[in-house]
Scaffold this motif. Structure first.
Motif, PDB file in Angstrom:
ATOM      1  N   ALA A  12       0.813  -0.996  -0.075  1.00  0.00           N
ATOM      2  CA  ALA A  12       0.254   0.115  -0.071  1.00  0.00           C
ATOM      3  C   ALA A  12       0.650   1.371  -0.004  1.00  0.00           C
ATOM      4  O   ALA A  12       0.706   2.344  -0.473  1.00  0.00           O
ATOM      5  N   HIS A  13       1.872   1.260   0.685  1.00  0.00           N
ATOM      6  CA  HIS A  13       3.106   2.384   0.814  1.00  0.00           C
ATOM      7  C   HIS A  13       3.641   2.691  -0.632  1.00  0.00           C
ATOM      8  O   HIS A  13       3.615   3.837  -1.172  1.00  0.00           O
ATOM      9  N   VAL A  14       3.975   1.390  -1.053  1.00  0.00           N
ATOM     10  CA  VAL A  14       4.702   1.547  -2.618  1.00  0.00           C
ATOM     11  C   VAL A  14       3.661   2.232  -3.535  1.00  0.00           C
ATOM     12  O   VAL A  14       3.977   3.194  -4.434  1.00  0.00           O
ATOM     13  N   ARG A  15       2.295   1.736  -3.630  1.00  0.00           N
ATOM     14  CA  ARG A  15       1.320   2.250  -4.392  1.00  0.00           C
ATOM     15  C   ARG A  15       1.191   3.835  -4.232  1.00  0.00           C
ATOM     16  O   ARG A  15       1.000   4.647  -5.062  1.00  0.00           O
ATOM     17  N   GLN A  16       1.032   4.233  -2.923  1.00  0.00           N
ATOM     18  CA  GLN A  16       0.975   5.624  -2.540  1.00  0.00           C
ATOM     19  C   GLN A  16       2.224   6.570  -3.174  1.00  0.00           C
ATOM     20  O   GLN A  16       2.222   7.566  -3.683  1.00  0.00           O
ATOM     21  N   ASN A  17       3.354   5.824  -2.694  1.00  0.00           N
ATOM     22  CA  ASN A  17       4.579   6.562  -3.363  1.00  0.00           C
ATOM     23  C   ASN A  17       4.734   6.759  -4.846  1.00  0.00           C
ATOM     24  O   ASN A  17       5.080   7.752  -5.275  1.00  0.00           O
ATOM     25  N   LYS A  18       4.244   5.788  -5.207  1.00  0.00           N
ATOM     26  CA  LYS A  18       4.255   5.561  -7.018  1.00  0.00           C
ATOM     27  C   LYS A  18       3.267   6.743  -7.354  1.00  0.00           C
ATOM     28  O   LYS A  18       3.428   7.734  -8.344  1.00  0.00           O
ATOM     29  N   ARG A  19       2.162   6.862  -6.876  1.00  0.00           N
ATOM     30  CA  ARG A  19       1.096   7.846  -7.186  1.00  0.00           C
ATOM     31  C   ARG A  19       1.781   9.278  -6.722  1.00  0.00           C
ATOM     32  O   ARG A  19       1.707  10.147  -7.846  1.00  0.00           O
ATOM     33  N   LEU A  20       2.350   9.404  -5.825  1.00  0.00           N
ATOM     34  CA  LEU A  20       2.822  10.840  -5.510  1.00  0.00           C
ATOM     35  C   LEU A  20       3.955  11.090  -6.573  1.00  0.00           C
ATOM     36  O   LEU A  20       3.953  12.255  -6.777  1.00  0.00           O
ATOM     37  N   TYR A  21       4.889  10.277  -6.909  1.00  0.00           N
ATOM     38  CA  TYR A  21       6.110  10.497  -7.908  1.00  0.00           C
ATOM     39  C   TYR A  21       5.143  10.976  -9.247  1.00  0.00           C
ATOM     40  O   TYR A  21       5.837  12.086  -9.739  1.00  0.00           O
ATOM     41  N   LYS A  22       4.159  10.315  -9.442  1.00  0.00           N
ATOM     42  CA  LYS A  22       3.516  10.641 -10.873  1.00  0.00           C
ATOM     43  C   LYS A  22       2.999  12.128 -10.615  1.00  0.00           C
ATOM     44  O   LYS A  22       2.875  12.869 -11.723  1.00  0.00           O
ATOM     45  N   ILE A  23       2.332  12.302  -9.664  1.00  0.00           N
ATOM     46  CA  ILE A  23       1.794  13.776  -9.594  1.00  0.00           C
ATOM     47  C   ILE A  23       2.848  14.879  -9.377  1.00  0.00           C
ATOM     48  O   ILE A  23       2.669  15.790 -10.207  1.00  0.00           O
ATOM     49  N   LEU A  24       4.116  14.576  -8.791  1.00  0.00           N
ATOM     50  CA  LEU A  24       4.969  15.611  -8.758  1.00  0.00           C
ATOM     51  C   LEU A  24       5.742  15.629 -10.353  1.00  0.00           C
ATOM     52  O   LEU A  24       5.740  16.826 -10.564  1.00  0.00           O
ATOM     53  N   ASP A  25       5.930  14.529 -10.899  1.00  0.00           N
ATOM     54  CA  ASP A  25       6.329  14.585 -12.302  1.00  0.00           C
ATOM     55  C   ASP A  25       5.479  15.541 -13.021  1.00  0.00           C
ATOM     56  O   ASP A  25       5.716  16.279 -13.911  1.00  0.00           O
ATOM     57  N   PHE A  26       3.750  15.009 -12.878  1.00  0.00           N
ATOM     58  CA  PHE A  26       3.139  15.929 -14.029  1.00  0.00           C
ATOM     59  C   PHE A  26       3.158  17.383 -13.539  1.00  0.00           C
ATOM     60  O   PHE A  26       3.380  18.208 -14.396  1.00  0.00           O
ATOM     61  N   LEU A  27       3.252  17.754 -12.150  1.00  0.00           N
ATOM     62  CA  LEU A  27       2.885  19.208 -11.670  1.00  0.00           C
ATOM     63  C   LEU A  27       4.289  19.849 -12.378  1.00  0.00           C
ATOM     64  O   LEU A  27       4.272  21.058 -12.759  1.00  0.00           O
TER      65      LEU A  27
END
Length: 303
Positions: A12-27
């Motif tokens: 669950a932590h890994v999925r959240q972290n990957k989602r955070l990385y994608k958001i930061l990359d997009f922004l």
């Protein structure tokens, strides 16, 4: 500690972290593209689009914040370009790395990250999780040892702090620069719309009888007379009589003969009060009330 719960929490932590990385990359990519577009005045290109031209240079009525409509449109365009670019990159990442001659990075799961951070769990954590249903002596001993080893290990360690920190810094820097531009209105002197318009071919029709330097007629064989210039004489030194013969035309007396036979009848007298408007006096222009009242008082006295 229960091994199954530990692994599920890590995933669950890994999925959240990957989602955070994608958001930061997009922004970060979106804001960077928008920053470049605003500095280069790319929004002025909308002047070349008829249905967007009226909005170029205008901004919503937001106090202390100047963001133009063309900038808002640029934001959506940059977001779409970023989404498409990141999607293609993630889908063809392996091929891109192979094409440039590098080894593609491995997409790590929770086991890979935990075993990399804690080498003592390498292969043992995965084996213990795969044999949770086994009750033999070897599996039971392994599970007991792994349960002791994972005590005190938190799933927060799975975050790549360096990657998250760099993404957050990129978003913060781009956002601060954009806010400074929106508050100050500072942009570069580049005008891409004028440059493109200047480089476009001229579709104006060249007239052979017009000189482009002074806009005068150059075709000597064409006879034309300028509007408002009477054709008195084309030959110098020759006088032409332009007077009208006697009896031609109408004189002013003939136009007034019919009206002279009528007697003048003055209009009836009306008191000024019957013609005045209360609404008019209630809405007198500011600063001119006394002047207008004085005018109508003098008018009533002389009527």
């Amino acid at each position: 500690m229960d091994i199954k719960n530990f692994v599920l929490e890590n995933e669950a932590h890994v999925r959240q972290n990957k989602r955070l990385y994608k958001i930061l990359d997009f922004l970060s990519v979106t804001l960077f593209l928008l920053l470049v577009a605003v500095l280069l005045n790319i929004g002025d290109l909308f002047k070349l689009i008829p249905f967007l031209e009226p909005y170029v240079g205008l901004s919503p009525d937001i106090p202390f914040f100047q963001i133009r409509y063309d900038t808002i449109i640029l934001l959506f365009i940059c977001a779409g370009v970023t989404y498409a670019a990141l999607y293609l990159y993630r889908r063809y990442r392996s091929k891109i790395y192979i094409w440039v001659g590098k080894v593609p990075p491995k997409d790590e799961n929770s086991f890979d990250i935990m075993e990399r951070l804690h080498p003592e769990l390498k292969d043992r954590l995965r084996t213990a999780y795969d044999n949770l249903e086994d009750n033999n002596v070897i599996a039971a001993d392994l599970k007991q040892q792994i349960s002791k080893d994972i005590e005190g290990i938190s799933g927060k360690e799975l975050m790549n702090k360096k990657k998250a920190r760099s993404g957050a810094i990129a978003v913060a820097v781009s956002g601060i620069l954009l806010l400074a531009i929106f508050f100050t209105g500072f942009t570069s002197p580049i005008d891409p719309a004028s440059e493109i318009t200047r480089r476009l071919p001229d579709f104006s029709v060249d007239r052979p009888d017009v000189d482009p330097n002074n806009n005068t007629t150059v075709n000597e064989s064409a006879s034309s007379v300028a509007v408002g210039t009477p054709p008195i004489s084309e030959d110098p030194g020759i006088d032409i009589d332009v007077t009208l013969p006697p009896g031609s035309g109408f004189g002013p007396g003939e136009l007034l003969n019919e009206s002279d036979n009528k007697t003048f009848e003055p209009s009836k007298y009306y008191p000024p009060e019957s013609l005045s408007s209360t609404h008019f006096y209630d809405t007198l222009p500011e600063g001119y009330a006394d002047l207008i009242k004085n005018y109508f008082e003098k008018l009533a006295e002389t009527s």
